[in-house]
Design an enzyme around this catalytic site. Structure first.
Site, PDB file in Angstrom:
ATOM      1  N   TYR A 162       0.822  -1.210   0.000  1.00  0.00           N
ATOM      2  CA  TYR A 162       0.000   0.000   0.000  1.00  0.00           C
ATOM      3  C   TYR A 162       0.859   1.264   0.000  1.00  0.00           C
ATOM      4  O   TYR A 162       0.364   2.347   0.293  1.00  0.00           O
ATOM      5  CB  TYR A 162      -0.921   0.010   1.221  1.00  0.00           C
ATOM      6  CG  TYR A 162      -2.114  -0.911   1.136  1.00  0.00           C
ATOM      7  CD1 TYR A 162      -2.752  -1.179  -0.069  1.00  0.00           C
ATOM      8  CD2 TYR A 162      -2.625  -1.505   2.280  1.00  0.00           C
ATOM      9  CE1 TYR A 162      -3.849  -2.019  -0.135  1.00  0.00           C
ATOM     10  CE2 TYR A 162      -3.734  -2.343   2.228  1.00  0.00           C
ATOM     11  CZ  TYR A 162      -4.340  -2.589   1.015  1.00  0.00           C
ATOM     12  OH  TYR A 162      -5.430  -3.408   0.954  1.00  0.00           O
ATOM     13  N   HIS A 167     -16.283  -2.472  -6.025  1.00  0.00           N
ATOM     14  CA  HIS A 167     -15.045  -2.392  -6.787  1.00  0.00           C
ATOM     15  C   HIS A 167     -15.329  -2.881  -8.202  1.00  0.00           C
ATOM     16  O   HIS A 167     -15.737  -4.025  -8.389  1.00  0.00           O
ATOM     17  CB  HIS A 167     -13.961  -3.256  -6.138  1.00  0.00           C
ATOM     18  CG  HIS A 167     -13.540  -2.762  -4.794  1.00  0.00           C
ATOM     19  ND1 HIS A 167     -14.340  -2.849  -3.677  1.00  0.00           N
ATOM     20  CD2 HIS A 167     -12.404  -2.157  -4.392  1.00  0.00           C
ATOM     21  CE1 HIS A 167     -13.711  -2.319  -2.646  1.00  0.00           C
ATOM     22  NE2 HIS A 167     -12.528  -1.902  -3.050  1.00  0.00           N
ATOM     23  N   HIS A 226     -17.339   4.196  -2.827  1.00  0.00           N
ATOM     24  CA  HIS A 226     -17.609   4.035  -1.398  1.00  0.00           C
ATOM     25  C   HIS A 226     -18.655   5.051  -0.961  1.00  0.00           C
ATOM     26  O   HIS A 226     -18.620   6.203  -1.382  1.00  0.00           O
ATOM     27  CB  HIS A 226     -16.342   4.272  -0.568  1.00  0.00           C
ATOM     28  CG  HIS A 226     -15.216   3.385  -0.938  1.00  0.00           C
ATOM     29  ND1 HIS A 226     -14.365   3.662  -1.997  1.00  0.00           N
ATOM     30  CD2 HIS A 226     -14.790   2.220  -0.410  1.00  0.00           C
ATOM     31  CE1 HIS A 226     -13.467   2.696  -2.080  1.00  0.00           C
ATOM     32  NE2 HIS A 226     -13.701   1.810  -1.126  1.00  0.00           N
TER      33      HIS A 226
END
EC number: 4.2.1.-
Length: 174
Positions: A49, A84, A109
Site C-alpha cells: 500500500y 469495486h 464508497h
C-alpha cells in the site's frame, strides 16, 4: 487462439476462462462475504500500500489480511458500502505457478450515518490501477496479494475509512 490466464479456484488456468477469482473476489469484497473471500486467499499475501501512503507487507498471512480488511476501521465498518469495478485488464504469466493481473479499477464508497444505511454521510471514490498477484497453491489458483496505485480520488475518499486511511501515523496489524 489465446490462452486465458484468468486464475480460478475451480479450474486450472489451462482449461479456460473462469470468473472465480478475477470477478468473484470483487463481489465478495463488495458484498463483505468474508468466508468466500477467505477461501480464495493464498496462505501468505504480498500487500503493498506504499503508493497510497501506507505500509507494505512482503508476507502477510491470510489470517492477518482478513483481520485487516474486515476490521471495523476498514471494510468491516457496517456504515461503509463499497463496490469495486474492474475495467481493462491484462495478465502477465511469471511462471507456471504465478500470474500477475494488471487491472484498471474504480472503487466506489458510500458512508452512512448509522448501520441502518438510511442517511448518506459522505461519498469517496477512487480511480486506480492495481496489480493483483495469483499463485497456484495445492494445485488451485489463489489470490496472493495486491499493489494499488491511485490515479485520482473523488469526493471525500480520505474520510471513508475511519482508521486505515485517515490517520497519518503507521497502523499495526490487528
Amino acid at each position: 487462439m489465446a490462452q486465458s490466464l484468468t486464475p480460478s479456484v475451480e479450474t486450472d488456468s489451462k482449461t479456460g476462462p473462469s470468473k472465480a477469482i478475477s470477478f468473484q473476489d470483487y463481489l465478495d469484497l463488495s458484498a463483505l462475504d468474508w468466508a468466500r473471500l477467505r477461501a480464495v486467499l493464498a496462505p501468505t499475501l504480498y500487500v503493498d500500500y506504499t503508493k497510497i501512503g501506507k505500509e507494505k507487507w512482503d508476507a502477510m498471512s491470510a489470517d492477518d489480511f482478513m483481520a485487516m480488511v474486515s476490521n471495523d476501521d476498514f471494510l468491516g465498518d457496517l456504515c461503509v458500502k463499497t463496490q469495486h469495478l474492474i475495467g481493462a485488464t491484462y495478465w502477465e504469466r511469471v511462471s507456471e505457478s504465478k500470474v500477475i493481473g494488471h487491472h484498471q479499477l474504480r472503487a466506489a464508497h458510500q458512508v452512512y450515518t448509522s448501520p441502518d444505511l438510511k442517511t448518506v454521510k459522505l461519498r469517496g471514490h477512487s480511480h486506480a490501477t492495481n496489480e493483483h498477484y495469483y499463485v497456484k497453491s495445492g494445485g488451485v489458483w489463489k489470490f496472493a496479494g495486491l499493489k494499488p496505485e491511485v490515479r485520482w480520488n473523488e469526493y471525500k475518499f480520505e474520510e471513508v475509512f475511519k482508521g486505515s486511511y485517515t490517520q497519518s501515523e503507521k497502523q499495526s496489524l490487528p
